[in-house]
Design a protein around this motif. Structure first.
Motif, PDB file in Angstrom:
ATOM      1  N   CYS A 155       0.833  -1.191   0.000  1.00 22.16           N
ATOM      2  CA  CYS A 155       0.000   0.000   0.000  1.00 22.16           C
ATOM      3  C   CYS A 155       0.874   1.249   0.000  1.00 22.16           C
ATOM      4  O   CYS A 155       1.779   1.381   0.833  1.00 22.16           O
ATOM      5  CB  CYS A 155      -0.925   0.006   1.215  1.00 22.16           C
ATOM      6  N   VAL A 157       0.083   4.076   0.930  1.00 20.38           N
ATOM      7  CA  VAL A 157      -0.231   4.905   2.098  1.00 20.38           C
ATOM      8  C   VAL A 157       0.333   4.312   3.379  1.00 20.38           C
ATOM      9  O   VAL A 157       0.997   4.989   4.159  1.00 20.38           O
ATOM     10  CB  VAL A 157      -1.760   5.090   2.236  1.00 20.38           C
ATOM     11  N   THR A 158       0.107   3.006   3.604  1.00 18.81           N
ATOM     12  CA  THR A 158       0.470   2.382   4.872  1.00 18.81           C
ATOM     13  C   THR A 158       1.715   1.516   4.799  1.00 18.81           C
ATOM     14  O   THR A 158       2.298   1.182   5.831  1.00 18.81           O
ATOM     15  CB  THR A 158      -0.687   1.502   5.379  1.00 18.81           C
ATOM     16  N   LEU A 164      -4.908  -5.327  -0.488  1.00 21.10           N
ATOM     17  CA  LEU A 164      -4.690  -4.381  -1.582  1.00 21.10           C
ATOM     18  C   LEU A 164      -5.827  -4.521  -2.590  1.00 21.10           C
ATOM     19  O   LEU A 164      -6.072  -5.602  -3.120  1.00 21.10           O
ATOM     20  CB  LEU A 164      -3.348  -4.651  -2.254  1.00 21.10           C
ATOM     21  N   SER A 168      -3.642   3.889  -7.173  1.00 21.79           N
ATOM     22  CA  SER A 168      -3.699   5.341  -7.279  1.00 21.79           C
ATOM     23  C   SER A 168      -3.353   5.781  -8.699  1.00 21.79           C
ATOM     24  O   SER A 168      -2.308   5.403  -9.225  1.00 21.79           O
ATOM     25  CB  SER A 168      -2.716   5.980  -6.301  1.00 21.79           C
ATOM     26  N   VAL A 175      -3.289   0.539  -3.190  1.00 24.96           N
ATOM     27  CA  VAL A 175      -3.908   1.143  -2.010  1.00 24.96           C
ATOM     28  C   VAL A 175      -4.782   0.080  -1.351  1.00 24.96           C
ATOM     29  O   VAL A 175      -5.551  -0.613  -2.029  1.00 24.96           O
ATOM     30  CB  VAL A 175      -4.762   2.374  -2.379  1.00 24.96           C
ATOM     31  N   SER A 176      -4.667  -0.038  -0.046  1.00 29.09           N
ATOM     32  CA  SER A 176      -5.456  -1.035   0.682  1.00 29.09           C
ATOM     33  C   SER A 176      -6.899  -0.564   0.856  1.00 29.09           C
ATOM     34  O   SER A 176      -7.214   0.617   0.692  1.00 29.09           O
ATOM     35  CB  SER A 176      -4.837  -1.302   2.049  1.00 29.09           C
ATOM     36  N   ALA A 179      -7.118   2.153   3.610  1.00 29.40           N
ATOM     37  CA  ALA A 179      -6.549   3.451   3.227  1.00 29.40           C
ATOM     38  C   ALA A 179      -7.371   4.126   2.146  1.00 29.40           C
ATOM     39  O   ALA A 179      -7.309   5.361   1.998  1.00 29.40           O
ATOM     40  CB  ALA A 179      -5.115   3.266   2.754  1.00 29.40           C
ATOM     41  N   ALA A 180      -8.128   3.336   1.381  1.00 25.60           N
ATOM     42  CA  ALA A 180      -8.920   3.900   0.287  1.00 25.60           C
ATOM     43  C   ALA A 180     -10.289   4.388   0.747  1.00 25.60           C
ATOM     44  O   ALA A 180     -10.999   5.027  -0.033  1.00 25.60           O
ATOM     45  CB  ALA A 180      -9.108   2.855  -0.802  1.00 25.60           C
ATOM     46  N   GLU A 184     -12.682   5.778  -2.803  1.00 24.04           N
ATOM     47  CA  GLU A 184     -12.733   4.677  -3.763  1.00 24.04           C
ATOM     48  C   GLU A 184     -13.037   5.148  -5.187  1.00 24.04           C
ATOM     49  O   GLU A 184     -12.489   4.599  -6.155  1.00 24.04           O
ATOM     50  CB  GLU A 184     -13.793   3.653  -3.329  1.00 24.04           C
ATOM     51  N   LEU A 187     -10.038   6.119  -7.393  1.00 24.27           N
ATOM     52  CA  LEU A 187      -8.984   5.128  -7.591  1.00 24.27           C
ATOM     53  C   LEU A 187      -9.399   4.074  -8.611  1.00 24.27           C
ATOM     54  O   LEU A 187     -10.582   3.872  -8.872  1.00 24.27           O
ATOM     55  CB  LEU A 187      -8.662   4.436  -6.260  1.00 24.27           C
TER      56      LEU A 187
END
Length: 245
Positions: A155, A157-158, A164, A168, A175-176, A179-180, A184, A187
């Motif tokens: 991810c 972000v994290t 996943l 992006s 992106v998980s 985190a999304a 959504e 993405l």
């Protein structure tokens, strides 16, 4: 005199003079190469110089910088596949993308193997879904080989590799789900087969994958150049869409 003898996938052919043709073909040994084929527009050679065909190529040039003279012998014809509009569009796109984006005389053995696999799949796969998935993976590999690889392993972000589910459009990173949350719609959905987690993806997953690769090809590789290639790709997408409608 520089010389090369190798199997090659015909990627593009352009008329040159009254009877000749400029061939661009992908080899495992030397990457994308160009050569002049004497009599390339003749009745004998036209069926051989068809994009997608596998040929035995011999190239000779006096210097490394000179356009060499090429001779070809047919190894495997994919010309019959052009009778089917969807297969024809797929071969046209895969070979046009290769000829239009790769620099000449640089080694890309993985791309040669992957392109050969895509073309084989178009010929033998029981449905478009199987070869279209291979085509999406080819596009993903081409992005990576040209220096625009996507990070689908963790991810963005994290840093986690769990859950996943998205990509992006800005960073090209996965992106998980967590985190999304709330973003959504902004993405791309990440199909599991692009990460090697699904050997039998649905066509909806394949189209999602092609949306991802198409976005980054347009932004990072074509970048305002070779815009006619996007027309070739859109023709393929339109035919894929009709095939599953």
């Amino acid at each position: 005199m520089a010389s090369l003898t190798a199997d090659a996938v015909v990627c593009a052919v352009r008329a040159h003079g009254e009877h000749g043709a400029i061939l661009r073909a992908l080899t495992r040994e030397a990457g994308l190469i160009a050569g002049y084929v004497r009599g390339g527009r003749s009745r004998r050679l036209r069926p051989i110089l068809v994009p997608g065909n596998l040929v035995a190529l011999e190239l000779r040039a006096r210097t490394e910088d000179q356009l060499g003279g090429a001779t070809v012998e047919l190894q495997e014809s994919r010309a019959p596949l052009f009778a089917e509009p969807l297969a024809a569009a797929a071969i046209d796109w895969a070979t046009s993308l290769t000829a239009g984006t790769l620099p000449e005389n640089q080694l890309y053995p993985a791309l040669y193997d992957a392109l050969s696999a895509v073309l084989d799949a178009i010929g033998v796969a029981p449905s478009a879904r199987q070869w279209a998935a291979a085509l999406a993976r080819y596009e993903l590999l081409l992005l990576a080989e040209l220096g625009f690889g996507l990070n689908l392993e963790e991810c963005v972000v994290t840093g986690s590799s769990n859950d996943l589910a998205f990509v992006s459009p800005k960073s090209g990173g996965a992106v998980s789900i967590g985190a999304a949350y709330g973003y959504e719609e902004r993405l791309f959905r990440l199909p599991a087969f692009l990460r090697g987690e699904d050997s039998n993806p649905a066509m909806s997953d394949v189209l999602d994958a092609l949306a991802i690769t198409g976005h980054f090809l347009d932004r990072d590789v074509l970048d305002g150049r070779n815009r006619d290639l996007l027309t070739v790709r859109q023709r393929l997408l339109d035919r894929l869409g009709r095939a599953v409608a």
